[in-house]
Design a protein around this motif. Structure first.
Motif, PDB file in Angstrom:
ATOM      1  N   SER A 167       0.831  -1.206   0.000  1.00  0.00           N
ATOM      2  CA  SER A 167       0.000   0.000   0.000  1.00  0.00           C
ATOM      3  C   SER A 167       0.866   1.258   0.000  1.00  0.00           C
ATOM      4  CB  SER A 167      -0.928   0.003   1.218  1.00  0.00           C
ATOM      5  OG  SER A 167      -1.825  -1.086   1.179  1.00  0.00           O
ATOM      6  N   ALA A 168       1.936   1.242   0.814  1.00  0.00           N
ATOM      7  CA  ALA A 168       2.848   2.386   0.848  1.00  0.00           C
ATOM      8  C   ALA A 168       3.532   2.565  -0.511  1.00  0.00           C
ATOM      9  CB  ALA A 168       3.893   2.186   1.945  1.00  0.00           C
ATOM     10  N   GLY A 169       3.861   1.436  -1.153  1.00  0.00           N
ATOM     11  CA  GLY A 169       4.472   1.506  -2.477  1.00  0.00           C
ATOM     12  C   GLY A 169       3.529   2.100  -3.504  1.00  0.00           C
ATOM     13  N   PHE A 170       2.242   1.761  -3.421  1.00  0.00           N
ATOM     14  CA  PHE A 170       1.256   2.318  -4.341  1.00  0.00           C
ATOM     15  C   PHE A 170       1.061   3.819  -4.104  1.00  0.00           C
ATOM     16  CE2 PHE A 170      -0.340  -1.921  -5.599  1.00  0.00           C
ATOM     17  CZ  PHE A 170      -0.512  -1.680  -6.955  1.00  0.00           C
ATOM     18  N   VAL A 171       1.141   4.246  -2.847  1.00  0.00           N
ATOM     19  CA  VAL A 171       1.042   5.677  -2.557  1.00  0.00           C
ATOM     20  C   VAL A 171       2.197   6.426  -3.218  1.00  0.00           C
ATOM     21  CG1 VAL A 171       1.220   7.423  -0.735  1.00  0.00           C
ATOM     22  CG2 VAL A 171      -0.246   5.432  -0.405  1.00  0.00           C
ATOM     23  N   LEU A 172       3.397   5.896  -3.066  1.00  0.00           N
ATOM     24  CA  LEU A 172       4.578   6.518  -3.665  1.00  0.00           C
ATOM     25  C   LEU A 172       4.494   6.492  -5.189  1.00  0.00           C
ATOM     26  CD1 LEU A 172       7.374   7.771  -3.245  1.00  0.00           C
ATOM     27  CD2 LEU A 172       8.327   5.450  -3.202  1.00  0.00           C
ATOM     28  N   LEU A 173       4.098   5.346  -5.742  1.00  0.00           N
ATOM     29  CA  LEU A 173       4.021   5.208  -7.200  1.00  0.00           C
ATOM     30  C   LEU A 173       2.934   6.108  -7.786  1.00  0.00           C
ATOM     31  CD1 LEU A 173       5.458   3.419  -9.362  1.00  0.00           C
ATOM     32  CD2 LEU A 173       3.425   1.975  -9.313  1.00  0.00           C
ATOM     33  N   SER A 174       1.791   6.189  -7.126  1.00  0.00           N
ATOM     34  CA  SER A 174       0.694   7.027  -7.611  1.00  0.00           C
ATOM     35  C   SER A 174       1.069   8.501  -7.557  1.00  0.00           C
ATOM     36  CB  SER A 174      -0.572   6.779  -6.771  1.00  0.00           C
ATOM     37  OG  SER A 174      -1.005   5.443  -6.887  1.00  0.00           O
ATOM     38  N   SER A 175       1.769   8.895  -6.500  1.00  0.00           N
ATOM     39  CA  SER A 175       2.210  10.288  -6.385  1.00  0.00           C
ATOM     40  C   SER A 175       3.188  10.642  -7.495  1.00  0.00           C
ATOM     41  CB  SER A 175       2.866  10.517  -5.014  1.00  0.00           C
ATOM     42  OG  SER A 175       1.952  10.262  -3.962  1.00  0.00           O
ATOM     43  N   ALA A 176       4.126   9.732  -7.769  1.00  0.00           N
ATOM     44  CA  ALA A 176       5.078   9.954  -8.854  1.00  0.00           C
ATOM     45  C   ALA A 176       4.365  10.006 -10.198  1.00  0.00           C
ATOM     46  CB  ALA A 176       6.141   8.854  -8.852  1.00  0.00           C
ATOM     47  N   ALA A 177       3.334   9.163 -10.360  1.00  0.00           N
ATOM     48  CA  ALA A 177       2.579   9.132 -11.617  1.00  0.00           C
ATOM     49  C   ALA A 177       1.841  10.445 -11.846  1.00  0.00           C
ATOM     50  CB  ALA A 177       1.587   7.970 -11.610  1.00  0.00           C
ATOM     51  N   ILE A 178       1.294  11.042 -10.783  1.00  0.00           N
ATOM     52  CA  ILE A 178       0.606  12.337 -10.919  1.00  0.00           C
ATOM     53  C   ILE A 178       1.584  13.406 -11.375  1.00  0.00           C
ATOM     54  CG2 ILE A 178      -0.548  14.173  -9.622  1.00  0.00           C
ATOM     55  CD1 ILE A 178      -1.800  11.946  -7.892  1.00  0.00           C
ATOM     56  N   LEU A 179       2.782  13.411 -10.789  1.00  0.00           N
ATOM     57  CA  LEU A 179       3.817  14.365 -11.214  1.00  0.00           C
ATOM     58  C   LEU A 179       4.171  14.152 -12.684  1.00  0.00           C
ATOM     59  CD1 LEU A 179       6.277  14.248  -8.157  1.00  0.00           C
ATOM     60  CD2 LEU A 179       4.871  16.206  -8.852  1.00  0.00           C
ATOM     61  N   TYR A 180       4.404  12.901 -13.053  1.00  0.00           N
ATOM     62  CA  TYR A 180       4.807  12.583 -14.418  1.00  0.00           C
ATOM     63  C   TYR A 180       3.718  12.908 -15.428  1.00  0.00           C
ATOM     64  CZ  TYR A 180       6.041   9.796 -18.499  1.00  0.00           C
ATOM     65  OH  TYR A 180       6.313   9.388 -19.777  1.00  0.00           O
ATOM     66  N   GLN A 181       2.490  12.528 -15.122  1.00  0.00           N
ATOM     67  CA  GLN A 181       1.386  12.718 -16.061  1.00  0.00           C
ATOM     68  C   GLN A 181       1.057  14.197 -16.259  1.00  0.00           C
ATOM     69  OE1 GLN A 181      -1.209  10.285 -13.793  1.00  0.00           O
ATOM     70  NE2 GLN A 181      -0.448   8.375 -14.669  1.00  0.00           N
ATOM     71  N   THR A 182       1.086  14.958 -15.177  1.00  0.00           N
ATOM     72  CA  THR A 182       0.830  16.397 -15.288  1.00  0.00           C
ATOM     73  C   THR A 182       1.919  17.065 -16.108  1.00  0.00           C
ATOM     74  OG1 THR A 182      -0.210  16.347 -13.097  1.00  0.00           O
ATOM     75  CG2 THR A 182       0.341  18.507 -14.000  1.00  0.00           C
ATOM     76  N   LEU A 207      -4.304   5.886  -5.235  1.00  0.00           N
ATOM     77  CA  LEU A 207      -3.841   6.663  -4.091  1.00  0.00           C
ATOM     78  C   LEU A 207      -4.853   6.597  -2.952  1.00  0.00           C
ATOM     79  CD1 LEU A 207      -1.729   8.628  -2.934  1.00  0.00           C
ATOM     80  CD2 LEU A 207      -2.971  10.494  -4.044  1.00  0.00           C
ATOM     81  N   PHE A 208      -6.134   6.785  -3.271  1.00  0.00           N
ATOM     82  CA  PHE A 208      -7.175   6.767  -2.246  1.00  0.00           C
ATOM     83  C   PHE A 208      -7.295   5.392  -1.590  1.00  0.00           C
ATOM     84  CE2 PHE A 208     -11.669   5.828  -1.232  1.00  0.00           C
ATOM     85  CZ  PHE A 208     -11.834   6.714  -0.175  1.00  0.00           C
ATOM     86  N   VAL A 209      -7.357   4.336  -2.402  1.00  0.00           N
ATOM     87  CA  VAL A 209      -7.518   2.985  -1.867  1.00  0.00           C
ATOM     88  C   VAL A 209      -6.307   2.598  -1.018  1.00  0.00           C
ATOM     89  CG1 VAL A 209      -7.698   0.538  -2.469  1.00  0.00           C
ATOM     90  CG2 VAL A 209      -9.059   2.236  -3.708  1.00  0.00           C
ATOM     91  N   SER A 210      -5.113   2.964  -1.464  1.00  0.00           N
ATOM     92  CA  SER A 210      -3.896   2.626  -0.722  1.00  0.00           C
ATOM     93  C   SER A 210      -3.826   3.377   0.605  1.00  0.00           C
ATOM     94  CB  SER A 210      -2.660   2.943  -1.569  1.00  0.00           C
ATOM     95  OG  SER A 210      -2.663   2.184  -2.764  1.00  0.00           O
ATOM     96  N   LEU A 211      -4.172   4.658   0.588  1.00  0.00           N
ATOM     97  CA  LEU A 211      -4.193   5.422   1.832  1.00  0.00           C
ATOM     98  C   LEU A 211      -5.241   4.867   2.785  1.00  0.00           C
ATOM     99  CD1 LEU A 211      -3.824   9.083   0.502  1.00  0.00           C
ATOM    100  CD2 LEU A 211      -2.189   7.840   1.939  1.00  0.00           C
ATOM    101  N   LEU A 212      -6.373   4.452   2.261  1.00  0.00           N
ATOM    102  CA  LEU A 212      -7.430   3.872   3.088  1.00  0.00           C
ATOM    103  C   LEU A 212      -6.940   2.580   3.747  1.00  0.00           C
ATOM    104  CD1 LEU A 212     -10.349   4.235   3.976  1.00  0.00           C
ATOM    105  CD2 LEU A 212     -11.072   2.966   1.941  1.00  0.00           C
ATOM    106  N   GLN A 213      -6.198   1.763   3.004  1.00  0.00           N
ATOM    107  CA  GLN A 213      -5.663   0.540   3.570  1.00  0.00           C
ATOM    108  C   GLN A 213      -4.645   0.836   4.662  1.00  0.00           C
ATOM    109  OE1 GLN A 213      -4.223  -1.341   0.006  1.00  0.00           O
ATOM    110  NE2 GLN A 213      -6.117  -2.493  -0.331  1.00  0.00           N
ATOM    111  N   ILE A 214      -3.798   1.820   4.428  1.00  0.00           N
ATOM    112  CA  ILE A 214      -2.784   2.178   5.424  1.00  0.00           C
ATOM    113  C   ILE A 214      -3.446   2.711   6.696  1.00  0.00           C
ATOM    114  CG2 ILE A 214      -0.904   3.787   5.954  1.00  0.00           C
ATOM    115  CD1 ILE A 214      -0.095   3.589   3.006  1.00  0.00           C
ATOM    116  N   PHE A 215      -4.391   3.632   6.539  1.00  0.00           N
ATOM    117  CA  PHE A 215      -5.083   4.180   7.705  1.00  0.00           C
ATOM    118  C   PHE A 215      -5.872   3.088   8.425  1.00  0.00           C
ATOM    119  CE2 PHE A 215      -5.282   8.588   5.534  1.00  0.00           C
ATOM    120  CZ  PHE A 215      -3.980   8.825   5.908  1.00  0.00           C
ATOM    121  N   GLY A 216      -6.420   2.145   7.639  1.00  0.00           N
ATOM    122  CA  GLY A 216      -7.186   1.060   8.244  1.00  0.00           C
ATOM    123  C   GLY A 216      -6.299   0.166   9.103  1.00  0.00           C
TER     124      GLY A 216
END
Length: 221
Positions: A167-182, A207-216
């Protein structure tokens, strides 16, 4: 002199094209997020079941490749809403699972707030600084293979803390993807607003699902 005029005119044309793609992308993204949220709400209220693995893969990848094929036509808009609507449907059962926890509503609210903060913060950073994030391409490709391998390992082996690490890896990857795509949009690499929209939507969803899993996990007594 004529060459300079041509270069200037070409630069202005390119900038207008980038502005158009950016405007259309964020407009369509807002609509798909609203539609997806509405579908998720209906799915959650009706307590619809989470789709099986084959239905999930067929729905996500089938609609994704259909959207890619139709991206240059008006039908691409329909398939875009079909894809984001299907992913919205998958959120309903996930939300119900967390709402069954004593602090489930708080966890969902925290994940939603953090997702919005990360997306708007990263997007604003790229739009303001105009930095080229193309160097993240290799990281994104390597990250996808690493996470895929970790998911396969998690399926066959019960490794303590692996799900949290994924989940933490998906948060990092999704954040990088937003930077790259924008960055890809504002530097003219992506000229199709439908593809830009579904790329950003999938990053936000993950990002949302991964953060939800981490917070959960962190908030589970």
């Amino acid at each position: 002199m004529h060459e300079q005029d041509y270069a200037l005119a070409q630069a202005q044309t390119d900038q207008l094209q980038v502005s158009k793609v950016l405007r259309n992308t964020y407009s369509l993204l807002a609509l798909t997020l609203l539609f997806s949220g509405a579908v998720a709400f209906v799915s959650q209220q009706l307590h619809l079941p989470y789709p099986g693995i084959f239905t999930l893969l067929l729905g996500v990848y089938g609609l994704f490749f259909l959207t890619v094929k139709l991206r240059n036509s008006a039908w691409g808009l329909l398939s875009t809403f079909a894809l984001t609507g299907f992913l919205g449907y998958t959120l309903g059962p996930i939300l119900n699972r967390y709402l069954g926890m004593s602090n489930g509503a708080e966890l969902i609210g925290s994940a939603f707030t953090m997702t919005a903060f990360v997306f708007f913060g990263l997007s604003a950073y790229v739009l303001i600084t105009r930095k080229d994030m193309s160097f993240l391409s290799g990281f994104l490709k390597a990250g996808c293979f690493v996470l895929l391998g970790a998911m396969v390992a998690g399926f066959f082996f019960q490794i303590s803390g692996l799900q949290l690490a994924i989940s933490a890896g998906f948060v990092l990857l999704s954040s990088a993807a937003i930077l790259y795509q924008t960055s890809d949009i504002i530097h003219g690499g992506e000229r199709n607003y439908i593809m830009a929209t579904i790329s950003l939507y999938i990053s936000i969803y993950n990002l949302f699902v991964s953060l939800l899993q981490i917070f959960g996990v962190l908030g589970d007594d």
